[in-house]
Design an enzyme around this catalytic site. Structure first.
Site, PDB file in Angstrom:
ATOM      1  N   THR A 153     -46.656 -28.631  43.059  1.00 47.61           N
ATOM      2  CA  THR A 153     -46.264 -30.021  43.303  1.00 47.61           C
ATOM      3  C   THR A 153     -47.515 -30.888  43.288  1.00 47.61           C
ATOM      4  O   THR A 153     -48.503 -30.573  43.959  1.00 47.61           O
ATOM      5  CB  THR A 153     -45.552 -30.177  44.656  1.00 47.61           C
ATOM      6  OG1 THR A 153     -44.322 -29.437  44.622  1.00 47.61           O
ATOM      7  CG2 THR A 153     -45.237 -31.636  44.941  1.00 47.61           C
ATOM      8  N   PHE A 164     -49.304 -34.022  44.441  1.00 44.79           N
ATOM      9  CA  PHE A 164     -49.244 -35.009  45.516  1.00 44.79           C
ATOM     10  C   PHE A 164     -50.206 -36.153  45.224  1.00 44.79           C
ATOM     11  O   PHE A 164     -51.266 -35.950  44.611  1.00 44.79           O
ATOM     12  CB  PHE A 164     -49.620 -34.374  46.854  1.00 44.79           C
ATOM     13  CG  PHE A 164     -48.526 -33.566  47.490  1.00 44.79           C
ATOM     14  CD1 PHE A 164     -47.657 -34.144  48.411  1.00 44.79           C
ATOM     15  CD2 PHE A 164     -48.346 -32.230  47.172  1.00 44.79           C
ATOM     16  CE1 PHE A 164     -46.646 -33.412  48.999  1.00 44.79           C
ATOM     17  CE2 PHE A 164     -47.337 -31.487  47.748  1.00 44.79           C
ATOM     18  CZ  PHE A 164     -46.484 -32.070  48.671  1.00 44.79           C
TER      19      PHE A 164
END
Length: 597
Positions: A174, A176
């Site tokens: 992911t 960020f």
């Protein structure tokens, strides 16, 4: 002073883990919010210093809600971080896996562990949040129920980790973004990324013209994505943009507004019910000459333009000095003393190859059985006359860069020296860089003192393949034993900052893949070399590839080739399979009759 960092979700969420991984646990105070909207509002209203939000996942795609919120709030991206999502199975302390009947978690986490859940035979149930699932188990004292979430959630809610790394796909990352109210100032020399949002009236070639401003200046575009925006919201954004720029728009939107006719109404009549915002990422700093000219050109042909942030790429954290004394800079930018002491045992070809880059970021020390003191001095490394002298520098990290065949005896020597010296020198992160992984892993676990941390790595490149940079080249690693996890993560982050493609993989899986790739490649090259192949006037591209393979594989020593066989049991299976394949093809050739006979 600790920075207050907002994130969405319960305590123990992956977002909180990403905050700790990027910023360090000692410098921040994470504050959780129920929704992304609340988290953005807190950052905009000065309730918190920073905001950490996920923007895209390698499996699930873009989190569009956060794209929209970026536009609605005047916040700037100041850093990015690729967070490896590792799912763990948590339950109440004392629970055994065979006692479990149900698994709960966020629907996305359940989907990412679908194969694991199917094999377990357990029922699955969707919950509102990953960390929230752990909280439900703790608060309800739920027996026979497990949660899929982060190991941080286990620590937060007092649960026990029954299994880890249960995700079906290891390529689960992911991205960020870290945001604040003011843009970041990035020192010269730090690789940067700039995120932009633009919109324009629909007309032939509009997108082509927008992208050409980067192509004409050789600026790398790494992302482009469109997102629908309500016409009335888009009109408001355009008014705000042109009002702030102090210029009169020449677009059709504002020509209609000048005549008193609502732009949104006219678009509806023309069946333009959708307005789109395009999100772009470019690999350049916004104030670089080429990028600045490109952005200026882009402003002239768009109805809405906004720089969302120009920031260090690849997880580099910099430029936050004005937030407080706890700001963190990359080691390469520290003004005087360098944070980490790194030693290299084995200063041959590969040891010197990595030392050239490491000397810019670390205090570097080197030792080898041969005298490379002059080379070490040229690279800015301190040469040590003995292993004991190397260890007495109280290294944070010791990289063992020796051949596979000599690795085990070398490890015996290092372990004995650590025990003789004592006084904490054994509390070092020991790192191997071998081309096989189970062999060094086994040797380090069995020989090193229990206080030593262990990291297995394989930088899958060398002086030849990495001479033009390490960007995109694979760096395989597995964390074996850690007591000082932040030190290990900082070391791994350094490789990522050099552009390496970080591959988190078990040693066993690595060796299985390596036998079918590395060993087969070397074996094929060695076999073809015995045929004494030479170039001909009628070479095909395929034949030239074979000649190149022979040339490349024979540059490596036979000892390396032998080690790939001896120290990886999977290679023996590949050799046997190849021998069988040759026999089968030979038999087929000799027994087949030509067509028509």
């Amino acid at each position: 002073q600790k920075f207050k960092v907002a994130f969405q979700g319960e305590q123990g969420a992956y977002s909180e883990a990403a905050i700790f991984e990027l910023l360090g646990a000692d410098t921040v105070r994470p504050i959780n919010f129920k929704s992304f909207e609340d988290a953005f509002a807190a950052a905009s209203s000065n309730e918190v210093d920073l905001l950490m939000v996920p923007i895209e996942n390698s499996l699930g795609g873009t989190i569009h809600a956060n794209c929209d919120l970026q536009i609605q709030h005047s916040l700037f991206v100041i850093a990015e971080h690729d967070f490896r999502v590792r799912h763990s199975l948590l339950a109440l302390p004392g629970t055994k896996k065979e006692d479990l009947k149900k698994i709960i978690s966020h629907p996305q986490a359940l989907a990412q562990c679908d194969s694991y859940i199917a094999r377990s035979g357990m029922e699955k149930e969707a919950a509102y949040d990953t960390a929230g699932s752990a909280k439900l188990i703790r608060d309800g004292k739920l027996q026979g129920v497990a949660a899929i979430c982060s190991e941080l959630a286990a620590e937060t809610y007092g649960l026990e980790v029954l299994d880890s790394g249960i995700e079906d796909d290891q390529n689960n990352y992911t991205r960020f973004l870290l945001l604040r109210r003011e843009p970041v100032h990035v020192p010269a020399g730090v690789p940067c990324k700039t995120s932009i949002a633009i919109s324009f009236d629909s007309m032939p070639g509009a997108l082509f013209k927008a992208l050409s401003v980067f192509a004409l200046r050789d600026i790398d575009l790494t992302k482009i994505e469109s997102r629908p925006c309500k016409p009335d919201v888009m009109d408001r954004l355009e008014r705000l943009y042109w009002g702030m720029s102090g210029r009169m728009s020449t677009t059709r939107t504002f020509q209609r507004q000048a005549s008193g006719e609502p732009a949104s109404k006219k678009r509806c009549e023309e069946s333009t019910h959708f307005r789109y915002i395009f999100y772009l990422d470019i690999l350049a700093r916004a104030d670089e000459t080429g990028a600045a000219n490109a952005l200026k050109h882009l402003q002239e042909i768009t109805s809405f333009f906004r720089v969302l942030g120009s920031y260090p790429r690849g997880g580099t954290f910099t430029g936050l000095q004005n937030l407080g004394t706890n700001a963190v800079l990359p080691a390469s930018l520290l003004p005087s003393t360098k944070a980490r002491k790194v030693g290299i045992y084995g200063f041959g070809t590969f040891g010197q190859f990595i030392a050239k880059k490491m000397s810019r970021s670390f205090q570097l020390f080197a030792f080898s059985r041969s005298d490379y003191s002059a080379d070490a001095q040229m690279m800015g490394a301190t040469w040590c006359q003995s292993l004991e002298e190397l260890l007495q520098h109280r290294l944070d990290v010791l990289i063992v860069s020796v051949s596979i065949l000599s690795f085990e005896p070398t490890m015996k020597t290092i372990a004995a020296a650590m025990q003789r010296l004592g006084d904490g020198v054994e509390k070092t992160l020991v790192v191997d860089v071998c081309s096989t992984k189970v062999h060094p892993k086994t040797a380090m676990l069995s020989l090193l003192p229990a206080a030593s941390d262990i990291l297995c790595t394989h930088p899958m490149f060398g002086p030849e393949s990495g001479k033009y940079g390490w960007g995109g080249l694979p760096f395989v690693f597995e964390r074996i034993r850690l007591t000082d996890a932040p030190r290990c993560e900082e070391f791994l982050r350094w490789w990522g900052e050099q552009g390496c493609r970080m591959v988190d993989m078990t040693c066993e899986q690595h060796d299985k893949f390596a036998a079918g790739s590395q060993f087969v490649t070397h074996l094929t090259g060695r076999v073809l070399d015995r045929l004494n192949l030479t170039t001909t006037p009628i070479n095909t591209k395929g034949f030239e590839s074979l000649l190149q393979l022979v040339n490349v594989t024979n540059k490596d020593s036979f000892d390396l080739f032998y080690a790939l066989y001896k120290c990886n049991p999977n290679s023996a299976e590949q050799l046997q399979a190849l021998e069988g394949a040759i026999a089968d093809v030979s038999k087929q050739l000799r027994s087949s009759a030509p067509r028509g006979s």
